[in-house]
Scaffold this motif. Structure first.
Motif: not given
Length: 157
Positions: A88-90, A13-14, A84-85, A62-63
């Motif tokens: 991973q966030t999902s 998230l950062e 790639s993020l 949302g992604g």
């Protein structure tokens, strides 16, 4: 990353805050009216899925919204990193989201579209930063670690 730790979730998230704040600046520069129409359509579908409690689909849409922002930005490097993020966030959201947390990302997405359409760079970058922080606020990233992986979770669709 089969099963991200809470620390990895925070790191993801950062990274997204840093990247997506820059992406919205380029979206404002390059987006066409049809780009904004497409973004609204994605967010409307996200809203509909959340309203019908199709949470995995809502998270995926949302992604998709964030990936479309990256595509519109015309920065292929940031788009590649974000590709790639986002999965991973999902996974982090599915694993760590507080079940009582409000599901309001789509409202934040509509607000973001509105300020980007108006060309308000500072407001858009602030909203994106706050949006990613609000995702993190809905997560329990200081508790139990999980061992599921992305494939298992998303094949439940």
């Amino acid at each position: 990353m089969a099963s991200p730790t809470a620390k990895q979730g925070k790191d993801i998230l950062e990274a997204r805050k840093l990247i997506e704040v820059e992406i919205v600046k380029d979206v404002i520069k390059y987006a066409t009216p049809s780009d904004f129409d497409l973004l609204k359509k994605i967010v409307k579908s996200e809203e509909d899925n959340i309203a019908h409690e199709h949470m995995v689909e809502g998270i995926q849409l949302g992604g998709d919204f964030h990936l479309m922002l990256a595509k519109i930005s015309k920065n292929e490097t940031l788009e590649h990193i974000l590709k790639s993020l986002i999965p991973q966030t999902s996974l982090v959201i599915v694993l760590y989201e507080n079940p009582d947390a409000p599901k309001c990302s789509h409202l934040e997405h509509f607000d973001l579209i509105d300020v980007m359409e108006k060309g308000l760079i500072e407001e858009a970058t602030n909203l994106m930063h706050q949006h990613i922080e609000s995702i993190e606020a809905r997560l329990k990233l200081n508790g139990k670690e999980f061992t599921s992986d992305l494939v298992d979770i998303f094949k439940q669709r």
